[in-house]
Design an enzyme around this catalytic site. Structure first.
Site: not given
Length: 161
Positions: A92, A113, A121-122, A152
């Protein structure tokens, strides 16, 4: 509670999808015990195919018509989120520095979002841990974030293809 145009399966939950015309406008994480839609229109079928490609390959580039409704600041944060490659989360604070704002403001925009996964956003985490997800600091939302980040983790970079 939203009325969804389709409820689709996902490996870690169900996804409630809302459309405005042909544009996807909302994607919500729902519990695994939520019933999946049995009949899908062309928009939902296309979304289901795109999500299946992402479940198979976290580096999949979504080919979907979607519209994001939010403040100018939220839009700016969401555009920055879409530039974060899979497998390369940022903090962040780092994203706030890039945008010339505060980390808390970035976190609020991430939590608002309307199209998570598509607007990833993750991929934004706290400096010392996972951080929040969907305005939650614990529970099922963080389980979803953990799953997405793990999915991911080994995604190839788009530049490597």
């Amino acid at each position: 509670m939203h009325t969804y145009d389709a409820i689709l399966p996902a490996p870690m939950c169900r996804l409630g999808a809302c459309f405005d015309g042909d544009a996807l406008t909302r994607l919500d994480f729902l519990s695994l015990d939520t019933a999946v839609s049995t009949l899908l229109d062309a928009r939902a079928e296309h979304l289901a195919r795109e999500l299946a490609a992402y479940w198979d390959d976290a580096a999949h580039a979504f080919d979907l018509h979607f519209e994001l409704s939010g403040t100018p600041f939220q839009q700016r944060v969401w555009r920055a989120l879409m530039a974060i490659p899979p497998g390369h989360p940022t903090t962040y604070g780092a994203l706030a520095k890039q945008l010339g704002t505060a980390a808390r403001a970035v976190g609020q925009a991430c939590g608002s979002n309307p199209l998570p996964i598509l607007v990833p956003c993750h991929r934004v985490v706290a400096a010392n841990g996972l951080g929040g997800f969907m305005h939650a600091a614990a529970g099922a939302p963080l389980d979803v974030k953990t799953w997405l980040l793990a999915h991911e983790q080994h995604a190839p970079d788009h530049d490597d293809r």
